[in-house]
Design a protein around this motif. Structure first.
Motif, PDB file in Angstrom:
ATOM      1  N   LEU A 136      38.493  54.533  45.622  1.00 16.75           N
ATOM      2  CA  LEU A 136      39.349  53.369  45.845  1.00 16.75           C
ATOM      3  C   LEU A 136      40.493  53.372  44.840  1.00 16.75           C
ATOM      4  O   LEU A 136      40.340  53.834  43.711  1.00 16.75           O
ATOM      5  N   PRO A 137      41.636  52.811  45.217  1.00 18.98           N
ATOM      6  CA  PRO A 137      42.785  52.817  44.303  1.00 18.98           C
ATOM      7  C   PRO A 137      42.619  51.875  43.112  1.00 18.98           C
ATOM      8  O   PRO A 137      43.340  51.998  42.131  1.00 18.98           O
ATOM      9  N   MET A 138      41.678  50.921  43.192  1.00 19.36           N
ATOM     10  CA  MET A 138      41.420  50.041  42.049  1.00 19.36           C
ATOM     11  C   MET A 138      39.943  49.658  42.053  1.00 19.36           C
ATOM     12  O   MET A 138      39.238  49.915  43.024  1.00 19.36           O
ATOM     13  N   ALA A 139      39.492  49.030  41.004  1.00 18.42           N
ATOM     14  CA  ALA A 139      38.087  48.649  40.888  1.00 18.42           C
ATOM     15  C   ALA A 139      37.718  47.635  41.970  1.00 18.42           C
ATOM     16  O   ALA A 139      38.582  46.872  42.440  1.00 18.42           O
ATOM     17  N   THR A 140      36.447  47.620  42.340  1.00 25.07           N
ATOM     18  CA  THR A 140      36.030  46.742  43.434  1.00 25.07           C
ATOM     19  C   THR A 140      36.201  45.271  43.086  1.00 25.07           C
ATOM     20  O   THR A 140      36.555  44.471  43.947  1.00 25.07           O
ATOM     21  N   TRP A 141      35.980  44.878  41.831  1.00 19.74           N
ATOM     22  CA  TRP A 141      36.136  43.479  41.456  1.00 19.74           C
ATOM     23  C   TRP A 141      37.598  43.047  41.558  1.00 19.74           C
ATOM     24  O   TRP A 141      37.899  41.870  41.751  1.00 19.74           O
ATOM     25  N   ALA A 142      38.523  43.979  41.466  1.00 18.28           N
ATOM     26  CA  ALA A 142      39.949  43.652  41.540  1.00 18.28           C
ATOM     27  C   ALA A 142      40.340  43.182  42.942  1.00 18.28           C
ATOM     28  O   ALA A 142      41.246  42.359  43.087  1.00 18.28           O
ATOM     29  N   TYR A 143      39.655  43.687  43.970  1.00 15.29           N
ATOM     30  CA  TYR A 143      39.943  43.223  45.328  1.00 15.29           C
ATOM     31  C   TYR A 143      39.605  41.740  45.461  1.00 15.29           C
ATOM     32  O   TYR A 143      40.350  40.969  46.076  1.00 15.29           O
ATOM     33  N   GLY A 144      38.503  41.334  44.870  1.00 11.82           N
ATOM     34  CA  GLY A 144      38.134  39.917  44.878  1.00 11.82           C
ATOM     35  C   GLY A 144      39.136  39.078  44.115  1.00 11.82           C
ATOM     36  O   GLY A 144      39.483  37.963  44.526  1.00 11.82           O
ATOM     37  N   LEU A 145      39.606  39.584  42.985  1.00 12.79           N
ATOM     38  CA  LEU A 145      40.598  38.864  42.192  1.00 12.79           C
ATOM     39  C   LEU A 145      41.909  38.707  42.956  1.00 12.79           C
ATOM     40  O   LEU A 145      42.520  37.632  42.955  1.00 12.79           O
ATOM     41  N   VAL A 146      42.341  39.761  43.623  1.00 14.39           N
ATOM     42  CA  VAL A 146      43.569  39.692  44.429  1.00 14.39           C
ATOM     43  C   VAL A 146      43.412  38.666  45.544  1.00 14.39           C
ATOM     44  O   VAL A 146      44.311  37.837  45.783  1.00 14.39           O
ATOM     45  N   ALA A 147      42.264  38.671  46.223  1.00 17.54           N
ATOM     46  CA  ALA A 147      42.022  37.691  47.284  1.00 17.54           C
ATOM     47  C   ALA A 147      42.018  36.272  46.722  1.00 17.54           C
ATOM     48  O   ALA A 147      42.586  35.353  47.321  1.00 17.54           O
ATOM     49  N   LEU A 148      41.400  36.071  45.561  1.00 13.53           N
ATOM     50  CA  LEU A 148      41.359  34.749  44.933  1.00 13.53           C
ATOM     51  C   LEU A 148      42.764  34.260  44.592  1.00 13.53           C
ATOM     52  O   LEU A 148      43.105  33.094  44.825  1.00 13.53           O
ATOM     53  N   ILE A 149      43.587  35.138  44.073  1.00 15.91           N
ATOM     54  CA  ILE A 149      44.971  34.766  43.732  1.00 15.91           C
ATOM     55  C   ILE A 149      45.759  34.406  44.982  1.00 15.91           C
ATOM     56  O   ILE A 149      46.497  33.415  45.002  1.00 15.91           O
ATOM     57  N   ILE A 150      45.601  35.189  46.039  1.00 19.27           N
ATOM     58  CA  ILE A 150      46.316  34.900  47.290  1.00 19.27           C
ATOM     59  C   ILE A 150      45.887  33.550  47.854  1.00 19.27           C
ATOM     60  O   ILE A 150      46.725  32.733  48.257  1.00 19.27           O
ATOM     61  N   PHE A 151      44.573  33.287  47.878  1.00 17.96           N
ATOM     62  CA  PHE A 151      44.098  32.003  48.396  1.00 17.96           C
ATOM     63  C   PHE A 151      44.554  30.844  47.516  1.00 17.96           C
ATOM     64  O   PHE A 151      44.866  29.759  48.019  1.00 17.96           O
ATOM     65  N   ALA A 152      44.622  31.042  46.209  1.00 15.39           N
ATOM     66  CA  ALA A 152      45.109  29.995  45.316  1.00 15.39           C
ATOM     67  C   ALA A 152      46.582  29.696  45.589  1.00 15.39           C
ATOM     68  O   ALA A 152      46.999  28.524  45.604  1.00 15.39           O
TER      69      ALA A 152
END
Length: 73
Positions: free
Chosen positions: A22-38
């Protein structure tokens, strides 16, 4: 063995499966989704109570149309 079973055996073996990093760590996908939803929540909340910001226009519209907001006949 038939040709089909030989071909399927070759396809389904673990030798033909390649792991993709993956191009970034798996936890980073969750962080990106959280930021977008915020951000989307902030945009949605920014439209809260917009009608009361234009009370003069709303009162003028109600006076002109007899308080009928839905245009009923």
């Amino acid at each position: 063995m038939s040709f089909t079973s030989t071909a399927l055996t070759g396809i389904l073996t673990s030798e033909s499966v390649h792991a993709v990093e993956l191009p970034m760590a798996t936890w980073a996908y969750g962080l990106v989704a959280l930021i977008i939803f915020a951000l989307l929540a902030f945009v949605t909340a920014s439209y809260r109570d917009v009608a009361n910001r234009h009370r003069a226009k709303a009162e003028a519209y109600a006076a002109r149309h007899g308080g009928d907001e839905h245009g009923g006949h």
